[in-house]
Each structure stands twice: as C-alpha cells, then as structure tokens.
Write a protein that holds these residues in place. Structure first.
Motif, short mmCIF file in Angstrom:
data_model
loop_
_atom_site.label_atom_id
_atom_site.label_comp_id
_atom_site.label_asym_id
_atom_site.label_seq_id
_atom_site.Cartn_x
_atom_site.Cartn_y
_atom_site.Cartn_z
N SER A 1 0.73 -1.10 -0.10
CA SER A 1 0.08 -0.10 -0.05
C SER A 1 1.05 1.22 0.10
O SER A 1 2.21 1.30 0.47
N ASP A 2 0.14 2.43 -0.17
CA ASP A 2 1.12 3.49 -0.41
C ASP A 2 1.13 4.25 1.20
O ASP A 2 1.59 5.38 1.21
N GLY A 3 0.45 3.65 1.90
CA GLY A 3 0.71 4.43 3.39
C GLY A 3 -0.61 5.60 3.29
O GLY A 3 -1.50 5.70 2.68
N PHE A 4 0.01 6.51 3.67
CA PHE A 4 -0.80 8.10 3.72
C PHE A 4 0.30 9.06 3.59
O PHE A 4 1.50 8.74 3.69
N TRP A 5 -0.39 10.26 3.62
CA TRP A 5 0.44 11.61 3.33
C TRP A 5 1.65 11.55 4.27
O TRP A 5 2.86 12.10 3.74
N LEU A 6 1.65 11.02 5.43
CA LEU A 6 2.77 11.25 6.33
C LEU A 6 3.95 10.63 5.82
O LEU A 6 5.11 11.02 5.76
N LEU A 7 3.68 9.31 5.38
CA LEU A 7 4.52 8.43 5.03
C LEU A 7 5.40 9.05 3.51
O LEU A 7 6.43 8.87 3.36
N ARG A 8 4.33 9.28 2.60
CA ARG A 8 4.65 9.39 1.19
C ARG A 8 5.44 10.87 0.98
O ARG A 8 6.40 10.88 0.50
N GLU A 9 5.03 11.82 1.90
CA GLU A 9 5.73 13.03 1.70
C GLU A 9 6.50 13.46 2.89
O GLU A 9 7.31 14.48 2.42
N TYR A 10 6.30 13.00 4.01
CA TYR A 10 7.35 13.54 4.86
C TYR A 10 8.32 12.54 5.47
O TYR A 10 9.30 12.78 6.17
N MET A 11 7.96 11.07 5.41
CA MET A 11 8.81 10.06 6.00
C MET A 11 9.19 9.06 5.15
O MET A 11 8.86 8.16 5.22
N PRO A 12 9.55 9.30 3.66
CA PRO A 12 9.74 8.07 2.82
C PRO A 12 10.76 7.33 3.49
O PRO A 12 10.56 5.91 2.97
N ALA A 13 11.84 7.47 4.10
CA ALA A 13 12.54 6.52 4.92
C ALA A 13 11.92 5.59 5.71
O ALA A 13 12.16 4.43 5.73
N MET A 14 10.70 6.02 6.43
CA MET A 14 10.09 5.23 7.15
C MET A 14 9.08 4.27 6.68
O MET A 14 8.85 3.17 6.83
#
Ligand SMILES: C[S@@+](CC[C@H](N)C(=O)[O-])C[C@H]1O[C@@H](n2cnc3c(N)ncnc32)[C@H](O)[C@@H]1O
Length: 254
Positions: free
Chosen positions: A136-149
């Motif tokens: 899954s793409d996760g959500f905005w936090l992961l995609r835009e601010y925490m790509p390493a996470m």
C-alpha cells in the motif's frame, strides 16, 4: 525466561519502548468490532503478541501470549491470563484453541514465518491477523514527510503473498481507520496532523523509535504553520475514515 532476549536471536524493543502503551494505544471500538466479527463464534482464542490486552475477546476462553514484561505489567487486572512467551515457540499443544489472533505484532517477530506456523499449529479453526500491507501507499505522512520510514516498514511487514505462503488461502479485508481512532498507532492521526509533532504521541509508535525523522517533522511543522498542508490535504478534513493500508487477514484451518 531469564531476560527479554528473543529466543530466535533478536531483542524485543517493546521492553524499551512499551512504557505508557496502555494510555497511548487504547483499543478503538470500531476496529475491535471488526476483529471480533472476524473471530466469529470461536469459543477459545490465543492472542499472540497480546501487549496490554487491546482487542482481546473478554467473554471467551482467551489466553494471551506476550514476551515483554513492560507490556504484561500494563494489562488490566481483569484481562485474560497471560503467558510470557514468544510467537516462535508457543508453549501449547497442537490444536488447543479455536482461533488464533495477532494484532499489529507480526512485524515485530524475529521470525514471523516461524511464529505463524506456531499460530496455525495451536489453532483448530481460524487465524486472524491485523497487519499493514507493504504494497500500500500508506498515507500522506509516509509519502511526503517520512519516505525512509515507509521504506523501512515495507521491509519489516510481510506482504500478502508471503502470508499466503504460510497460511494458504486467506481472506483480506481493508481496515479503514476512523478519523478519531483511539489506538494511537502510526496511521491513527491521518486527520490530526499536528499530533505527529507531539513527542508523547510519537513515543507510542514503534516506527518512530528509529532515528531520524527530525527533518520530516520540521517540514510538517512548517507546512502546518504556513497552511501548505491544509491547502494540499484540506479535503481529508471532510472524511471520517481512511484506508492507510491496514488489513484484516483471516485464514481458515482445515
Ligand atoms: C504494537 S504491539 C501490539 C500489541 C497488541 N496486540 C495491540 O494490538 O495493542 C506489538 C507487540 O508484539 C510483541 N512482540 C514482539 N516480538 C514478539 C514475538 N517474537 N512474539 C510475540 N510477541 C512479540 C511486543 O512485545 C508488543 O507487545
């Protein structure tokens, strides 16, 4: 068991990060209902990686399995009896329980395949797992601010194909996350972005236990301050639930 060292070789980080879990990670009643429905009419349940007892059926013959003393100590007095053990070596005979349950835990196991084999071994009818789909793409936090996470979480959560290899045929159901979810895991605050800036909230989220997310948090803080987050994601404020990639996986035992 002499200490918190995982018998399979790793260390269970919950001995370090588990303090205050019961306050930050209160079971959400809507997720609890879906998990209870998935367990069906099971008369006995083993809850592995049980933590402080969230989502544990109370009116059933339930036994909890949890390795971390810090977590066991936070279980309410009326919670199901808890055995201190690891998923990878469950101290029960074959087919002891109607159902096996594992909620947001398999990605913490040193050897999730061995743990699932054990869960299947000790159950008679079904295995129910709540997890996150790494495709899954996760959500905005992961995609835009925490790509390493998100990259790291993609390594530690088994994919649905890999789960099928261990469990055979599985039914997979999205677990949409309510906007006011009371269980403070990573995706819980998708509509409350400022929550991620609060260190006490981050302390309840194991993905934040690794360094170093300061740069992403600083960008989020700036975007909240100058309105950039609201301009991009304001539509989320109208939504009541969101698919952030959480899944309920049910495998019937033959
Ligand atoms: C995120 S918590 C989830 C706890 C609970 N299931 C819940 O939904 O609140 C993950 C739990 O997995 C446990 N855990 C870690 N390694 C484990 C292992 N090898 N076997 C069983 N449980 C393990 C941790 O101690 C922790 O309690």
């Amino acid at each position: 068991m002499a200490d918190a060292t995982n018998i399979i070789g790793g260390r269970n980080e919950y001995e370090q990060i588990g303090g205050g879990y019961a306050q930050r990670r209160r079971p959400d009643p809507r997720l609890a209902r879906l998990i209870a429905e998935a367990l069906g009419d099971a008369g006995s349940v083993i809850n592995v990686g049980a933590g402080t007892g969230s989502y544990e059926p109370s009116a059933r013959g339930t036994v909890a399995v949890e390795p971390a003393v810090v977590m066991i100590a936070q279980r309410p007095p009326a919670a199901a009896p808890c055995v201190r053990a690891f998923a990878e070596q469950l101290p029960f005979r074959d087919r002891t329980f109607d159902a096996g349950l594992a909620v947001l835990t398999i990605h913490h196991w040193s050897d999730w395949r061995a743990g699932l084999r054990e869960l299947v071994r000790v159950t008679r009818r079904r295995v129910v797992i709540s997890t996150w789909d790494p495709e899954s793409d996760g959500f905005w936090l992961l995609r835009e601010y925490m790509p390493a996470m998100i990259e790291r979480d993609r390594q530690r959560f088994p994919g649905l194909g890999a789960l099928r290899e261990e469990l055979g045929d599985i039914q997979v159901q999205p677990l949409p996350i309510p906007h006011d979810c009371t269980d403070g895991f990573l995706g819980a605050y998708w509509r409350r972005p400022a929550a991620y800036l609060d260190p006490t909230i981050r302390a309840g989220i194991s993905s934040f236990a690794r360094p170093d997310f300061d740069a992403g948090l600083a960008r989020l803080s700036a975007d909240l301050e100058d309105g950039a987050w609201a301009r991009k994601h304001g539509d989320l404020l109208e939504q009541t639930e969101l698919d952030v990639g959480c899944r309920l996986v049910v495998a019937a035992r033959s």
